[in-house]
Design a protein around this motif. Structure first.
Motif, mmCIF file in Angstrom:
data_model
loop_
_atom_site.group_PDB
_atom_site.id
_atom_site.type_symbol
_atom_site.label_atom_id
_atom_site.label_comp_id
_atom_site.label_asym_id
_atom_site.label_seq_id
_atom_site.Cartn_x
_atom_site.Cartn_y
_atom_site.Cartn_z
ATOM 1 N N LEU A 55 0.792 -1.231 0.000
ATOM 2 C CA LEU A 55 0.000 0.000 0.000
ATOM 3 C C LEU A 55 0.831 1.290 0.000
ATOM 4 C CD1 LEU A 55 -2.679 -1.066 2.648
ATOM 5 C CD2 LEU A 55 -2.873 -1.180 0.156
ATOM 6 N N LYS A 56 2.126 1.181 0.112
ATOM 7 C CA LYS A 56 2.949 2.369 0.367
ATOM 8 C C LYS A 56 2.995 3.359 -0.787
ATOM 9 C CE LYS A 56 7.327 0.191 -0.999
ATOM 10 N NZ LYS A 56 8.671 -0.237 -0.523
ATOM 11 N N ASP A 57 2.673 2.930 -2.032
ATOM 12 C CA ASP A 57 2.704 3.873 -3.154
ATOM 13 C C ASP A 57 1.362 3.938 -3.890
ATOM 14 O OD1 ASP A 57 2.737 1.378 -4.286
ATOM 15 O OD2 ASP A 57 4.318 1.822 -5.745
ATOM 16 N N VAL A 58 0.269 3.640 -3.174
ATOM 17 C CA VAL A 58 -1.065 3.635 -3.777
ATOM 18 C C VAL A 58 -1.621 5.056 -3.852
ATOM 19 C CG1 VAL A 58 -3.474 2.919 -3.403
ATOM 20 C CG2 VAL A 58 -1.606 1.269 -3.103
ATOM 21 N N ASP A 59 -2.147 5.428 -5.004
ATOM 22 C CA ASP A 59 -2.751 6.746 -5.184
ATOM 23 C C ASP A 59 -4.251 6.746 -4.873
ATOM 24 O OD1 ASP A 59 -0.341 8.036 -6.306
ATOM 25 O OD2 ASP A 59 -0.665 6.638 -7.968
ATOM 26 N N ALA A 60 -4.917 5.631 -5.178
ATOM 27 C CA ALA A 60 -6.356 5.507 -4.923
ATOM 28 C C ALA A 60 -6.633 4.108 -4.395
ATOM 29 C CB ALA A 60 -7.152 5.760 -6.194
ATOM 30 N N LEU A 61 -7.262 4.038 -3.238
ATOM 31 C CA LEU A 61 -7.612 2.759 -2.625
ATOM 32 C C LEU A 61 -9.124 2.579 -2.728
ATOM 33 C CD1 LEU A 61 -6.800 0.245 -0.985
ATOM 34 C CD2 LEU A 61 -7.189 1.593 1.095
ATOM 35 N N ILE A 62 -9.554 1.497 -3.364
ATOM 36 C CA ILE A 62 -10.977 1.260 -3.589
ATOM 37 C C ILE A 62 -11.430 0.071 -2.755
ATOM 38 C CG2 ILE A 62 -12.757 0.738 -5.290
ATOM 39 C CD1 ILE A 62 -11.042 2.129 -7.377
ATOM 40 N N LEU A 63 -12.375 0.326 -1.856
ATOM 41 C CA LEU A 63 -12.958 -0.698 -0.995
ATOM 42 C C LEU A 63 -14.341 -1.082 -1.517
ATOM 43 C CD1 LEU A 63 -11.980 0.875 2.449
ATOM 44 C CD2 LEU A 63 -10.864 -1.053 1.310
ATOM 45 N N LYS A 81 -9.790 -16.212 2.465
ATOM 46 C CA LYS A 81 -9.159 -15.709 3.682
ATOM 47 C C LYS A 81 -9.835 -14.415 4.130
ATOM 48 C CE LYS A 81 -4.607 -17.483 2.300
ATOM 49 N NZ LYS A 81 -3.213 -17.105 1.974
ATOM 50 N N GLN A 82 -9.825 -14.173 5.422
ATOM 51 C CA GLN A 82 -10.380 -12.935 5.941
ATOM 52 C C GLN A 82 -9.409 -11.783 5.700
ATOM 53 O OE1 GLN A 82 -11.503 -13.756 10.100
ATOM 54 N NE2 GLN A 82 -13.640 -13.566 9.450
ATOM 55 N N LEU A 83 -9.968 -10.652 5.323
ATOM 56 C CA LEU A 83 -9.177 -9.439 5.111
ATOM 57 C C LEU A 83 -9.574 -8.428 6.171
ATOM 58 C CD1 LEU A 83 -9.747 -9.077 1.254
ATOM 59 C CD2 LEU A 83 -7.671 -9.915 2.357
ATOM 60 N N GLN A 84 -8.603 -7.956 6.926
ATOM 61 C CA GLN A 84 -8.882 -6.974 7.974
ATOM 62 C C GLN A 84 -8.000 -5.756 7.776
ATOM 63 O OE1 GLN A 84 -8.077 -8.174 12.051
ATOM 64 N NE2 GLN A 84 -9.662 -6.791 12.848
ATOM 65 N N LEU A 85 -8.656 -4.611 7.597
ATOM 66 C CA LEU A 85 -7.935 -3.358 7.415
ATOM 67 C C LEU A 85 -7.608 -2.779 8.781
ATOM 68 C CD1 LEU A 85 -7.032 -1.528 5.032
ATOM 69 C CD2 LEU A 85 -9.112 -0.192 5.432
ATOM 70 N N LEU A 86 -6.316 -2.600 9.043
ATOM 71 C CA LEU A 86 -5.857 -2.180 10.362
ATOM 72 C C LEU A 86 -5.159 -0.821 10.291
ATOM 73 C CD1 LEU A 86 -4.334 -5.613 11.447
ATOM 74 C CD2 LEU A 86 -6.552 -4.667 12.131
ATOM 75 N N ASP A 87 -4.851 -0.283 11.463
ATOM 76 C CA ASP A 87 -4.171 1.007 11.564
ATOM 77 C C ASP A 87 -2.888 1.042 10.757
ATOM 78 O OD1 ASP A 87 -5.817 2.593 13.361
ATOM 79 O OD2 ASP A 87 -5.280 1.157 14.910
ATOM 80 N N HIS A 89 -2.051 -0.583 8.148
ATOM 81 C CA HIS A 89 -2.281 -0.552 6.705
ATOM 82 C C HIS A 89 -2.563 0.879 6.246
ATOM 83 C CE1 HIS A 89 -3.677 -4.907 7.389
ATOM 84 N NE2 HIS A 89 -2.462 -4.936 6.843
ATOM 85 N N VAL A 90 -3.461 1.543 6.967
ATOM 86 C CA VAL A 90 -3.819 2.913 6.611
ATOM 87 C C VAL A 90 -2.630 3.852 6.780
ATOM 88 C CG1 VAL A 90 -5.300 4.860 7.246
ATOM 89 C CG2 VAL A 90 -6.263 2.567 7.123
ATOM 90 N N ALA A 91 -1.855 3.630 7.837
ATOM 91 C CA ALA A 91 -0.686 4.483 8.088
ATOM 92 C C ALA A 91 0.360 4.364 6.986
ATOM 93 C CB ALA A 91 -0.063 4.120 9.434
ATOM 94 N N SER A 92 0.367 3.242 6.283
ATOM 95 C CA SER A 92 1.358 3.048 5.230
ATOM 96 C C SER A 92 0.972 3.725 3.916
ATOM 97 C CB SER A 92 1.573 1.546 4.985
ATOM 98 O OG SER A 92 0.402 0.956 4.444
ATOM 99 N N LEU A 93 -0.286 4.165 3.794
ATOM 100 C CA LEU A 93 -0.728 4.836 2.577
ATOM 101 C C LEU A 93 -0.080 6.223 2.479
ATOM 102 C CD1 LEU A 93 -4.519 3.944 2.772
ATOM 103 C CD2 LEU A 93 -2.920 3.108 1.025
ATOM 104 N N PRO A 94 0.299 6.659 1.296
ATOM 105 C CA PRO A 94 0.879 7.998 1.150
ATOM 106 C C PRO A 94 -0.163 9.073 1.460
ATOM 107 C CG PRO A 94 0.536 6.971 -1.000
ATOM 108 C CD PRO A 94 0.281 5.907 0.023
ATOM 109 N N SER A 95 0.284 10.252 1.829
ATOM 110 C CA SER A 95 -0.616 11.313 2.287
ATOM 111 C C SER A 95 -1.564 11.810 1.196
ATOM 112 C CB SER A 95 0.203 12.488 2.830
ATOM 113 O OG SER A 95 1.066 12.997 1.817
#
Length: 300
Positions: A55-63, A81-87, A89-95
């Motif tokens: 996720l570190k270089d994602v420009d658009a994240l689509i849920l 498999k279960q997918l869990q979005l955690l802190d 993961h979000v913290a690794s997204l670019p600003s």
């Protein structure tokens, strides 16, 4: 074109496939998370696990339409498999990353608020909701026909709410020859109902209005069809609740009275997933393209 933009998808259903196709056609770099069991392969898309590094270089994240549940789990029909979005993961997204979903529960809003990442809820948009009202109404009519033994033509039909879905529902019923009454609160909505050639009533009068109803279509996410209201309905009445969960109907009491009442949120993704996906794809591709042009990179 979306050339040079990295779009990541986490989970979803058949609607997401149309969005993925559109992003690839527009030359975006596409990463798929939670699509392990997807039989068809998309040329130009890469399947990866849910990790911070991805996720570190994602420009658009689509849920998915319902972004996460109250514990952060993301639904995906293409992954066992279960997918869990955690802190983390979000913290690794670019600003500059923008997160897109249909609707966001408190968990997701809180998660993103801590990072100040922009969140776009697509179902809050008038354009998406109006387009979605088309498959919603078609699905509602299909269910009404399947679950009753009378025609819609000539029926006593009630629509609760004159929002984007309620307006389309009332118009379709009228076109099919139903005798349509529409309940609303706002005076301008009551005036519009009258202008459309339908019978308006204030929502506070719903108890008196349902005494001879054949069909009741609720679009308001508030408990309106209470036990007291349902007690006034004929046993042959059919209730279709189109509001988001938990709907606006006392389903327990309806069952006790022998009145058929169904909750049917998310009909576009059920009855016409390809069309619903194309609606999302059209809107999302434009928003992502605009995101790059907007000052600060925020979608509008």
């Amino acid at each position: 074109m979306l050339t040079g933009i990295h779009v990541a998808f986490i989970g979803g259903d058949a609607r997401q496939l149309e969005v993925i196709k559109r992003c690839i056609q527009l030359d975006a770099s596409v990463t798929l998370v939670g699509f392990d069991n997807l039989e068809s392969n998309f040329t130009g898309a890469t399947k990866k696990p849910l990790t911070c590094d991805v996720l570190k270089d994602v420009d658009a994240l689509i849920l998915p339409i319902v972004g996460t549940d109250d514990q952060g789990y993301v639904e995906s029909i293409f992954c066992s498999k279960q997918l869990q979005l955690l802190d983390e993961h979000v913290a690794s997204l670019p600003s500059h990353c923008v997160v897109y979903t249909g609707m966001a529960k408190p968990y997701l809003k809180k998660l993103l608020a801590s990072t100040r990442l922009p969140l776009v809820e697509l179902l809050d948009r008038d354009d998406v909701a109006i387009y979605n009202s088309i498959p919603t109404v078609e699905g509602a009519l299909m269910m009404a026909i399947q679950h009753t033994d009378i025609t819609i033509h000539g029926s006593q039909s009630i629509v609760l709410g004159l929002g984007r879905t309620g307006l389309s529902m009332a118009r379709a019923l009228h076109a099919l020859g139903a005798r349509v009454r529409v309940g609303a609160r706002r005076q301008e909505h009551l005036a519009r109902i009258y202008e459309m050639g339908l019978t308006p009533f204030h929502i506070s009068e719903v108890r008196q209005q349902v005494t001879n109803a054949d069909f009741i279509f609720n679009t308001i996410p508030q408990l309106l069809l209470t036990a007291e209201v349902i007690a006034q309905m004929p046993q042959s009445a059919f209730i279709l609740d189109l509001a988001s969960k938990p709907g606006g109907t006392d389903f327990r009491y309806a069952e006790r009275r022998g009145i058929k009442a169904l909750l049917a949120p998310g009909l576009p993704g059920i009855v016409a997933p390809k069309t619903a996906g194309q609606i999302l794809a059209q809107t999302l591709s434009r928003l992502i393209a605009d995101q790059r042009k907007a000052p600060g990179g925020d979608a509008t």
